[in-house]
Design a protein around this motif. Structure first.
Motif, short mmCIF file in Angstrom:
data_model
loop_
_atom_site.label_atom_id
_atom_site.label_comp_id
_atom_site.label_asym_id
_atom_site.label_seq_id
_atom_site.Cartn_x
_atom_site.Cartn_y
_atom_site.Cartn_z
N ALA A 134 35.78 7.56 -57.96
CA ALA A 134 36.78 8.31 -58.74
C ALA A 134 36.74 7.94 -60.22
O ALA A 134 37.77 7.80 -60.87
CB ALA A 134 38.17 8.07 -58.17
N GLY A 135 35.54 7.77 -60.76
CA GLY A 135 35.38 7.47 -62.17
C GLY A 135 35.54 6.02 -62.55
O GLY A 135 35.45 5.66 -63.73
N ALA B 69 39.21 8.15 -53.59
CA ALA B 69 38.11 9.08 -53.83
C ALA B 69 37.84 9.84 -52.55
O ALA B 69 37.80 9.25 -51.47
CB ALA B 69 36.86 8.34 -54.29
N HIS B 70 37.65 11.16 -52.65
CA HIS B 70 37.40 12.00 -51.47
C HIS B 70 38.52 11.83 -50.44
O HIS B 70 38.26 11.83 -49.23
CB HIS B 70 36.04 11.68 -50.85
CG HIS B 70 34.87 11.95 -51.76
ND1 HIS B 70 33.66 12.40 -51.30
CD2 HIS B 70 34.71 11.84 -53.10
CE1 HIS B 70 32.82 12.54 -52.30
NE2 HIS B 70 33.45 12.21 -53.41
N ASP B 71 39.75 11.63 -50.91
CA ASP B 71 40.93 11.49 -50.05
C ASP B 71 40.95 10.21 -49.24
O ASP B 71 41.74 10.07 -48.31
CB ASP B 71 41.06 12.69 -49.10
CG ASP B 71 41.25 14.00 -49.84
OD1 ASP B 71 41.96 13.99 -50.86
OD2 ASP B 71 40.69 15.02 -49.40
N ASP B 72 40.09 9.26 -49.58
CA ASP B 72 40.09 7.96 -48.93
C ASP B 72 40.36 6.88 -49.97
O ASP B 72 40.02 7.04 -51.15
CB ASP B 72 38.75 7.68 -48.24
CG ASP B 72 38.52 8.56 -47.02
OD1 ASP B 72 39.43 8.64 -46.19
OD2 ASP B 72 37.44 9.17 -46.92
N VAL C 138 38.01 0.67 -46.32
CA VAL C 138 38.34 2.05 -46.62
C VAL C 138 39.55 2.40 -45.77
O VAL C 138 39.53 2.21 -44.55
CB VAL C 138 37.14 3.00 -46.37
CG1 VAL C 138 36.62 2.88 -44.95
CG2 VAL C 138 37.53 4.44 -46.68
N ASN C 139 40.62 2.83 -46.42
CA ASN C 139 41.90 3.08 -45.73
C ASN C 139 42.34 1.86 -44.93
O ASN C 139 42.83 1.96 -43.81
CB ASN C 139 41.78 4.30 -44.83
CG ASN C 139 41.41 5.55 -45.59
OD1 ASN C 139 41.77 5.71 -46.76
ND2 ASN C 139 40.66 6.43 -44.96
N ALA D 10 26.18 7.15 -59.18
CA ALA D 10 26.22 7.15 -57.71
C ALA D 10 27.67 7.20 -57.26
O ALA D 10 28.44 6.27 -57.52
CB ALA D 10 25.54 5.89 -57.17
N ASP D 11 28.04 8.30 -56.63
CA ASP D 11 29.39 8.47 -56.08
C ASP D 11 29.40 7.80 -54.70
O ASP D 11 29.01 8.40 -53.70
CB ASP D 11 29.72 9.96 -55.97
CG ASP D 11 31.07 10.22 -55.31
OD1 ASP D 11 31.85 9.26 -55.14
OD2 ASP D 11 31.33 11.39 -54.96
N ILE D 12 29.83 6.55 -54.66
CA ILE D 12 29.73 5.76 -53.43
C ILE D 12 30.55 6.36 -52.30
O ILE D 12 30.20 6.26 -51.12
CB ILE D 12 30.14 4.30 -53.70
CG1 ILE D 12 29.26 3.70 -54.81
CG2 ILE D 12 30.02 3.46 -52.44
CD1 ILE D 12 27.77 3.79 -54.54
#
Length: 250
Positions: free
Chosen positions: A40-41, A52-55, A163-164, A201-203
């Motif tokens: 998310a930047g 990022a990506h709702d997570d 993640v979450n 790279a968008d991890i």
């Protein structure tokens, strides 16, 4: 007749030398290849969680291998290739690498590279593995391991954290998990100190289609590992948003 032949031979020699001299006069610049790991930047690895990506991600390790870099023009011709270059991208480090040289005036339309290590190098002998000097990307790494054992091969992608609030432990490798990224650049090589290729790279994209509400753990080649590595083409893009993924023909 002899003098005529000698004269022609001398002319041929001078002409040949001139051609060689011309080829040596081609101007080139160095290529700098940079990878920036983001969520998310923000830096992908940090002390703060990022959505990022709702997570929601809180990662302490993001490392992966880049190899077999090739550059293509806008009609699909390969204009530069670097088959013996291997890079280990680490967490939130600067990750600037010297790739090689390219001629001034070339149009670099796409960059294509592997995420992982080619089978020949991945399945090297113990002697080969131990021959790399300290600091080489293929040598035994201190801190975060990127190799299971000399006869088991390299860890292509290593991601750890949460993640979450679910534990993430991804150590992904084996020949079947080698994947290719293809990114649109659309850049001309201009005179100057170097030609800079800056990729993001968008991890979070590694986790597209993954059930992040369960514990995310994978090693070597299982279904989750395949799902994560199949996302490689969606992970990388040109920095600044003036580019993107290119899934066209080579």
């Amino acid at each position: 007749m002899l003098s005529l032949l000698l004269g022609l031979s001398s002319l041929f020699f001078v002409t040949s030398c001139n051609k060689d001299d011309d080829s040596d006069d081609i101007e080139k610049v160095n290529i700098m290849l940079q990878f920036e790991n983001q969520l998310a930047g923000h830096d992908a690895v940090s002390d703060h969680a990022h959505v990022a990506h709702d997570d929601t991600f809180l990662l302490n390790t993001v490392r992966y291998y880049i190899s077999k870099v090739r550059l293509f023009d806008d009609v699909g011709n390969e204009i530069a290739t670097f088959p013996d270059k291997y890079f280990l991208v680490k967490d939130s480090e600067e990750n600037n690498f010297e790739l090689g040289e390219i001629e001034i005036g070339k149009h670099v339309h796409r960059i294509v590279f592997n995420v992982g290590i080619d089978p020949e190098t991945n399945n090297q002998t113990e002697t080969d593995f131990n021959s790399y000097p300290a600091g080489h990307p293929l040598a035994l790494q201190e801190g975060v391991k990127m190799h299971w054992a000399w006869n088991m091969g390299y860890i292509f992608v290593n991601i750890k954290g949460t993640v979450n609030s679910n534990n993430v432990e991804l150590e992904l490798g084996t020949d079947d998990l080698l994947r290719e990224a293809d990114v649109l650049l659309h850049e001309n090589v201009m005179p100057g100190e170097h030609f800079h290729i800056h990729l993001v790279a968008d991890i979070a994209a590694f986790f597209d289609g993954v059930d992040t509400e369960s514990e995310v753990k994978a090693h070597t080649n299982n279904e989750l590992a395949k799902k994560v590595m199949d996302n490689v083409p969606n992970v990388f893009s040109k920095a600044g948003g003036d580019g993107g993924h290119n899934h066209g023909k080579k």
